[in-house]
Design a protein around this motif. Structure first.
Motif, PDB file in Angstrom:
ATOM      1  N   ASP A  72       0.808  -1.301  -0.032  1.00 25.69           N
ATOM      2  CA  ASP A  72      -0.095  -0.107  -0.108  1.00 25.69           C
ATOM      3  C   ASP A  72       0.756   1.246  -0.010  1.00 25.69           C
ATOM      4  OD1 ASP A  72      -2.383  -1.599   0.119  1.00 25.69           O
ATOM      5  OD2 ASP A  72      -2.192  -1.597   2.297  1.00 25.69           O
ATOM      6  N   SER A  73       2.137   1.238  -0.196  1.00 20.03           N
ATOM      7  CA  SER A  73       3.080   2.366  -0.197  1.00 20.03           C
ATOM      8  C   SER A  73       3.613   2.660  -1.348  1.00 20.03           C
ATOM      9  CB  SER A  73       4.272   1.881   0.834  1.00 20.03           C
ATOM     10  OG  SER A  73       3.615   1.440   2.110  1.00 20.03           O
ATOM     11  N   GLU A  74       3.054   3.630  -2.076  1.00 20.07           N
ATOM     12  CA  GLU A  74       3.561   4.194  -3.206  1.00 20.07           C
ATOM     13  C   GLU A  74       4.627   5.188  -3.250  1.00 20.07           C
ATOM     14  OE1 GLU A  74       0.679   5.600  -6.053  1.00 20.07           O
ATOM     15  OE2 GLU A  74      -1.021   4.651  -4.993  1.00 20.07           O
ATOM     16  N   GLY A  75       5.564   4.918  -4.205  1.00 24.19           N
ATOM     17  CA  GLY A  75       6.981   5.929  -4.218  1.00 24.19           C
ATOM     18  C   GLY A  75       7.982   5.397  -3.333  1.00 24.19           C
ATOM     19  N   ILE A  76       7.779   4.183  -2.955  1.00 23.73           N
ATOM     20  CA  ILE A  76       9.040   3.588  -2.032  1.00 23.73           C
ATOM     21  C   ILE A  76       9.578   2.450  -2.684  1.00 23.73           C
ATOM     22  CG2 ILE A  76       9.469   2.591   0.286  1.00 23.73           C
ATOM     23  CD1 ILE A  76       7.021   3.956   1.331  1.00 23.73           C
ATOM     24  N   THR A  77      10.980   2.373  -2.720  1.00 27.20           N
ATOM     25  CA  THR A  77      11.631   1.546  -3.368  1.00 27.20           C
ATOM     26  C   THR A  77      12.115   0.391  -2.544  1.00 27.20           C
ATOM     27  OG1 THR A  77      12.682   3.155  -5.053  1.00 27.20           O
ATOM     28  CG2 THR A  77      13.566   0.739  -5.173  1.00 27.20           C
ATOM     29  N   PRO A  78      11.687  -0.881  -2.718  1.00 25.52           N
ATOM     30  CA  PRO A  78      12.200  -1.971  -1.705  1.00 25.52           C
ATOM     31  C   PRO A  78      13.459  -2.483  -2.136  1.00 25.52           C
ATOM     32  CG  PRO A  78      10.396  -2.555  -3.388  1.00 25.52           C
ATOM     33  CD  PRO A  78      10.388  -1.300  -3.725  1.00 25.52           C
ATOM     34  N   GLU A  79      14.307  -2.666  -1.020  1.00 24.24           N
ATOM     35  CA  GLU A  79      15.578  -3.396  -1.306  1.00 24.24           C
ATOM     36  C   GLU A  79      15.847  -4.279  -0.521  1.00 24.24           C
ATOM     37  OE1 GLU A  79      18.600  -3.208  -3.304  1.00 24.24           O
ATOM     38  OE2 GLU A  79      17.561  -1.636  -4.699  1.00 24.24           O
ATOM     39  N   ILE A  80      16.352  -5.521  -0.598  1.00 28.60           N
ATOM     40  CA  ILE A  80      16.924  -6.429   0.395  1.00 28.60           C
ATOM     41  C   ILE A  80      18.050  -7.097  -0.021  1.00 28.60           C
ATOM     42  CG2 ILE A  80      15.694  -8.177  -1.045  1.00 28.60           C
ATOM     43  CD1 ILE A  80      15.195  -9.558   1.755  1.00 28.60           C
ATOM     44  N   ILE A  81      19.283  -6.888   1.057  1.00 26.40           N
ATOM     45  CA  ILE A  81      20.405  -7.282   0.630  1.00 26.40           C
ATOM     46  C   ILE A  81      20.893  -8.225   1.797  1.00 26.40           C
ATOM     47  CG2 ILE A  81      21.310  -5.560  -0.895  1.00 26.40           C
ATOM     48  CD1 ILE A  81      22.309  -4.096   1.303  1.00 26.40           C
ATOM     49  N   LYS A  82      21.992  -8.947   1.575  1.00 27.51           N
ATOM     50  CA  LYS A  82      22.574  -9.923   2.626  1.00 27.51           C
ATOM     51  C   LYS A  82      23.631  -9.112   3.366  1.00 27.51           C
ATOM     52  CE  LYS A  82      21.383 -13.889   0.062  1.00 27.51           C
ATOM     53  NZ  LYS A  82      21.712 -15.232  -0.518  1.00 27.51           N
ATOM     54  N   GLY A  83      23.591  -9.337   4.772  1.00 26.86           N
ATOM     55  CA  GLY A  83      24.818  -8.838   5.489  1.00 26.86           C
ATOM     56  C   GLY A  83      24.565  -8.732   6.691  1.00 26.86           C
ATOM     57  N   HIS A  84      25.546  -7.990   7.530  1.00 25.19           N
ATOM     58  CA  HIS A  84      25.245  -7.660   8.915  1.00 25.19           C
ATOM     59  C   HIS A  84      24.525  -6.448   9.171  1.00 25.19           C
ATOM     60  CE1 HIS A  84      26.198  -5.946  12.891  1.00 25.19           C
ATOM     61  NE2 HIS A  84      26.183  -7.011  13.113  1.00 25.19           N
ATOM     62  N   THR A  85      23.240  -6.407   9.763  1.00 22.45           N
ATOM     63  CA  THR A  85      22.341  -5.393   9.652  1.00 22.45           C
ATOM     64  C   THR A  85      23.170  -4.026   9.860  1.00 22.45           C
ATOM     65  OG1 THR A  85      20.912  -6.944  10.853  1.00 22.45           O
ATOM     66  CG2 THR A  85      20.231  -4.525  10.651  1.00 22.45           C
ATOM     67  N   ALA A  86      23.698  -3.512  10.957  1.00 23.16           N
ATOM     68  CA  ALA A  86      24.097  -2.199  11.416  1.00 23.16           C
ATOM     69  C   ALA A  86      25.014  -1.766  10.326  1.00 23.16           C
ATOM     70  CB  ALA A  86      24.659  -2.038  12.644  1.00 23.16           C
ATOM     71  N   ARG A  87      26.212  -2.654  10.056  1.00 21.91           N
ATOM     72  CA  ARG A  87      27.130  -2.426   9.178  1.00 21.91           C
ATOM     73  C   ARG A  87      26.596  -2.214   7.685  1.00 21.91           C
ATOM     74  NH1 ARG A  87      30.896   0.202   9.784  1.00 21.91           N
ATOM     75  NH2 ARG A  87      30.473   1.162   7.757  1.00 21.91           N
ATOM     76  N   THR A  88      25.816  -3.080   7.174  1.00 20.25           N
ATOM     77  CA  THR A  88      25.152  -3.150   6.075  1.00 20.25           C
ATOM     78  C   THR A  88      24.246  -1.826   5.477  1.00 20.25           C
ATOM     79  OG1 THR A  88      25.363  -5.426   5.841  1.00 20.25           O
ATOM     80  CG2 THR A  88      23.994  -4.355   4.383  1.00 20.25           C
ATOM     81  N   ILE A  89      23.652  -1.482   6.623  1.00 19.00           N
ATOM     82  CA  ILE A  89      22.749   0.010   6.618  1.00 19.00           C
ATOM     83  C   ILE A  89      23.705   0.990   6.287  1.00 19.00           C
ATOM     84  CG2 ILE A  89      21.318   1.439   7.845  1.00 19.00           C
ATOM     85  CD1 ILE A  89      20.249  -1.005   9.269  1.00 19.00           C
ATOM     86  N   ILE A  90      24.742   1.078   7.091  1.00 14.39           N
ATOM     87  CA  ILE A  90      25.550   2.223   6.803  1.00 14.39           C
ATOM     88  C   ILE A  90      26.515   2.255   5.528  1.00 14.39           C
ATOM     89  CG2 ILE A  90      27.933   3.301   7.915  1.00 14.39           C
ATOM     90  CD1 ILE A  90      26.795   2.163  10.623  1.00 14.39           C
ATOM     91  N   ASP A  91      26.900   1.039   5.085  1.00 12.74           N
ATOM     92  CA  ASP A  91      27.579   0.919   3.910  1.00 12.74           C
ATOM     93  C   ASP A  91      26.573   0.975   2.616  1.00 12.74           C
ATOM     94  OD1 ASP A  91      29.873   0.023   5.097  1.00 12.74           O
ATOM     95  OD2 ASP A  91      29.652  -2.131   4.807  1.00 12.74           O
ATOM     96  N   TYR A  92      25.371   0.853   2.806  1.00 12.36           N
ATOM     97  CA  TYR A  92      24.397   0.996   1.754  1.00 12.36           C
ATOM     98  C   TYR A  92      24.065   2.608   1.607  1.00 12.36           C
ATOM     99  CZ  TYR A  92      20.394   0.613  -1.135  1.00 12.36           C
ATOM    100  OH  TYR A  92      19.332   1.026  -2.250  1.00 12.36           O
ATOM    101  N   ALA A  93      24.063   3.195   2.684  1.00 12.05           N
ATOM    102  CA  ALA A  93      23.996   4.681   2.840  1.00 12.05           C
ATOM    103  C   ALA A  93      24.894   5.184   2.128  1.00 12.05           C
ATOM    104  CB  ALA A  93      23.438   5.015   4.329  1.00 12.05           C
TER     105      ALA A  93
END
Length: 138
Positions: A72-93
């Motif tokens: 139900d959420s328009e204009g939002i891009t879903p992404e899923i990647i493998k990794g360690h949660t905090a480190r992967t969030i930071i690296d992705y950003a």
């Protein structure tokens, strides 16, 4: 206003709908919002006993759950990647020129009293603005 906002989403918590609302408020209509789920694969000796098809099926199930959460959420891009949660969030950003992260925090343990452990790590190490949404539920 921010141009690109990353919203990390844990699929087993209900706080993500609140963080998406915060992201929309911060970004306005011209902002790119990315809903990111980090799939943590089994580590260490546990991974030696798992069939790769089981891990791949778990990843596919997580992708479906993310897409369902965003139905139900328009204009939002879903992404899923493998990794360690905090480190992967930071690296992705960092890799994707994100200028704001909106992350939820809930039920911290004693060692993470003010923020959850993932949120605390992201706040400490991100190179962009981080907005933390505290779940109001006890």
């Amino acid at each position: 206003m921010y141009k690109k906002i990353l919203v990390p989403m844990a699929l087993d918590h209900d706080i993500s709908q609140h963080t998406l609302k915060v992201a929309r408020a911060l970004g306005g209509s011209a902002c790119d919002i990315i809903a990111l789920h980090v799939y943590e694969t089994p580590q260490g000796s546990a991974s030696a006993y798992l069939d790769k098809t089981v891990v791949n099926e778990g990843f596919a199930k997580a992708r479906r759950l993310l897409e369902e959460k965003l139905d139900d959420s328009e204009g939002i891009t879903p992404e899923i990647i493998k990794g360690h949660t905090a480190r992967t969030i930071i690296d992705y950003a960092n890799a994707n020129e994100v200028d704001c992260i909106v992350i939820g925090s809930h039920k911290p343990g004693l060692s993470d009293y003010f923020l959850g452990s993932t949120a605390a790590r992201v706040v400490r190490h991100a190179h962009c603005a981080v907005h933390v949404h505290r779940n109001s539920q006890p």
